[in-house]
Scaffold this active site. Structure first.
Site, PDB file in Angstrom:
ATOM      1  N   HIS A   1     -11.060 -33.009 -46.285  1.00 29.38           N
ATOM      2  CA  HIS A   1      -9.941 -33.845 -45.851  1.00 29.38           C
ATOM      3  C   HIS A   1     -10.293 -34.601 -44.578  1.00 29.38           C
ATOM      4  O   HIS A   1     -10.555 -34.005 -43.535  1.00 29.38           O
ATOM      5  CB  HIS A   1      -8.708 -32.983 -45.596  1.00 29.38           C
ATOM      6  CG  HIS A   1      -7.445 -33.767 -45.467  1.00 29.38           C
ATOM      7  ND1 HIS A   1      -6.666 -34.095 -46.547  1.00 29.38           N
ATOM      8  CD2 HIS A   1      -6.839 -34.312 -44.387  1.00 29.38           C
ATOM      9  CE1 HIS A   1      -5.610 -34.794 -46.133  1.00 29.38           C
ATOM     10  NE2 HIS A   1      -5.703 -34.939 -44.821  1.00 29.38           N
TER      11      HIS A   1
ATOM     12  N   HIS B   1       3.619 -33.159 -48.524  1.00 32.30           N
ATOM     13  CA  HIS B   1       3.141 -33.244 -47.144  1.00 32.30           C
ATOM     14  C   HIS B   1       4.103 -32.400 -46.306  1.00 32.30           C
ATOM     15  O   HIS B   1       4.388 -31.256 -46.682  1.00 32.30           O
ATOM     16  CB  HIS B   1       3.022 -34.706 -46.674  1.00 32.30           C
ATOM     17  CG  HIS B   1       2.289 -34.824 -45.375  1.00 32.30           C
ATOM     18  ND1 HIS B   1       2.877 -35.298 -44.228  1.00 32.30           N
ATOM     19  CD2 HIS B   1       1.020 -34.469 -45.034  1.00 32.30           C
ATOM     20  CE1 HIS B   1       2.004 -35.258 -43.231  1.00 32.30           C
ATOM     21  NE2 HIS B   1       0.870 -34.759 -43.689  1.00 32.30           N
TER      22      HIS B   1
ATOM     23  N   HIS C   1      -0.336 -27.706 -47.192  1.00 27.08           N
ATOM     24  CA  HIS C   1       0.980 -28.256 -46.838  1.00 27.08           C
ATOM     25  C   HIS C   1       2.138 -27.669 -47.635  1.00 27.08           C
ATOM     26  O   HIS C   1       3.292 -27.872 -47.246  1.00 27.08           O
ATOM     27  CB  HIS C   1       1.022 -29.785 -46.973  1.00 27.08           C
ATOM     28  CG  HIS C   1       0.468 -30.520 -45.802  1.00 27.08           C
ATOM     29  ND1 HIS C   1       1.113 -30.597 -44.585  1.00 27.08           N
ATOM     30  CD2 HIS C   1      -0.687 -31.210 -45.663  1.00 27.08           C
ATOM     31  CE1 HIS C   1       0.382 -31.309 -43.751  1.00 27.08           C
ATOM     32  NE2 HIS C   1      -0.720 -31.686 -44.375  1.00 27.08           N
TER      33      HIS C   1
END
Length: 398
Positions: free
Chosen positions: A21, A153, A194
């Site tokens: 990421h 998210h 998340h």
């Protein structure tokens, strides 16, 4: 330490880091309006970014999942359009820097990039709001090269609960389970960073392909909801998935949690989003830090998480996802993408073998993507695309 650093660089030359990421595309949006001449990553961008090609090379990065993240306060068509813009800037990066970056869609592409000495560039969408409750849009993102989607998210969506929001549907809704099934069929990895622990467990129940955590660490080491509980880590061997440890101090160092909360509130008090990393935001952060010295995570902090994740999930199911250019603060020794040799040197000091480090940096991530491709090939031979809608699957009972 010098000998261990030299050895770390030797190991990374053979089995470089697959980082799960990196938020460079969003930083380019925020800082330069996607004008790559303003942030030419062929040159030193350390005054503005955590990432540029010279530091990727120095850090021994061989593959990068570029996050095509959009903020979760974007919704509907706005979220989809912003995601497409993020995908577009990754394509521009690949066109602008072909000697260093190579488009990668498959595990074979990753291996080909390694053989060529280029950095395999993959994409991951960060948040299910990017598909606007549409399985057709999900398939469209996959067709454009997106190879994982983080289910949420920071905020809940209609079909999945986030780790940092109040419980909504209790994990995954029926449509959320269908999203996971369709991701399996297309070959898009299900990313559980998340998401709420309930969502993690639901996804593991439904997914027949390996899952991933693109940038999450161990909750037993730092009790933050963004981290992975031990019971979930313990399920990864049966699933075949991978948990990629993140470097964000507020997720890895207990002492940093309260400090970061105050730093975020300082940004909000000045009218800025707490995830803002523009020049003005970083100046405000620097002033706040000068007045309020922050607890510092270190390379050893990250190694503590990896030691624990290895103990619970096994060495075949761990990796690295730094979250560079997606956070204002980073551990000492890992201030940019050039820092990975420092982490490998610390793990060498702790007795990790060369074979185990090769799994951590390269082999595990490549295996997981290849396994997802194999599952998708089998599923597509047995069924066509799903056209289910959230209105159909999540309609309240009569």
């Amino acid at each position: 330490m010098t000998d261990r650093l030299d050895r770390a660089r030797e190991l990374l030359a053979e089995y470089p880091v697959v980082d799960g990421h990196n938020d460079l595309p969003w930083a380019l949006r925020e800082q330069a309006g996607y004008d790559l001449a303003v942030r030419d990553i062929a040159t030193d961008q350390s005054a503005h970014l955590h990432t540029d090609i010279p530091r990727l090379r120095a850090g021994g990065v061989g593959a990068q999942f570029w996050s095509v993240y959009v903020r979760s306060d974007l919704a509907g068509d706005a979220a989809v359009s912003a995601t497409l813009e993020q995908i577009d800037v990754v394509a521009e990066l690949l066109e602008r820097y072909p000697a260093d970056l190579r488009r990668a869609l498959t595990a074979d592409d990753m291996e080909a990039a390694r053989a060529e000495g280029r950095i395999a560039s993959l994409m991951g969408a960060e948040g299910g709001h990017s598909i606007d409750n549409s399985l057709g849009t999900l398939r469209g993102l996959h067709a454009l090269g997106v190879r994982y989607m983080t289910l949420t998210h920071n905020d809940n969506i209609a079909w999945a609960d986030s780790a940092t929001d109040e419980p909504g549907v209790g994990g995954l809704s029926p449509f959320g389970h269908e999203v996971v099934r369709e991701m399996n069929r297309t070959g898009m990895l299900v990313d559980l960073s998340h998401v709420a622990a309930t969502t993690m467990r639901d996804a593991l129940t439904t997914s027949v392909a390996p899952v991933m955590f693109s940038h999450s660490s161990a909750r037993a080491v730092c009790d933050h909801p963004r981290n992975i509980p031990d019971d979930v880590l313990a399920q990864l061997p049966a699933n075949g998935g991978i948990a990629m440890a993140t470097f964000v101090p507020k997720f890895v160092l207990p002492e940093a949690v309260a400090w970061t909360r105050a730093a975020d509130e300082n940004l909000r008090a000045h009218g800025l989003h707490h995830l803002d990393t523009t020049e003005r935001a970083m100046k405000l952060h620097a002033a706040f830090e000068a007045a309020n010295p922050r607890p510092a995570a270190t390379v050893a902090t990250i190694a503590d998480h990896l030691d624990h994740m290895r103990e619970v999930a096994g060495v075949d199911h761990i990796g690295i996802g730094g979250d560079y250019d997606g956070t204002a603060f980073l551990p000492q020794g890992l201030e940019s993408v050039a820092g990975y040799p420092n982490l490998i040197a610390e793990l060498l000091r702790r007795g990790w073998s060369a074979a185990d480090l090769a799994k951590l940096t390269w082999r595990n991530a490549v295996r997981v993507l290849r396994a997802a491709e194999d599952v998708a090939r089998d599923l597509r031979a047995r069924r066509g695309p799903s056209h289910a809608t959230i209105a159909e699957l999540d309609a309240p009972a009569a």
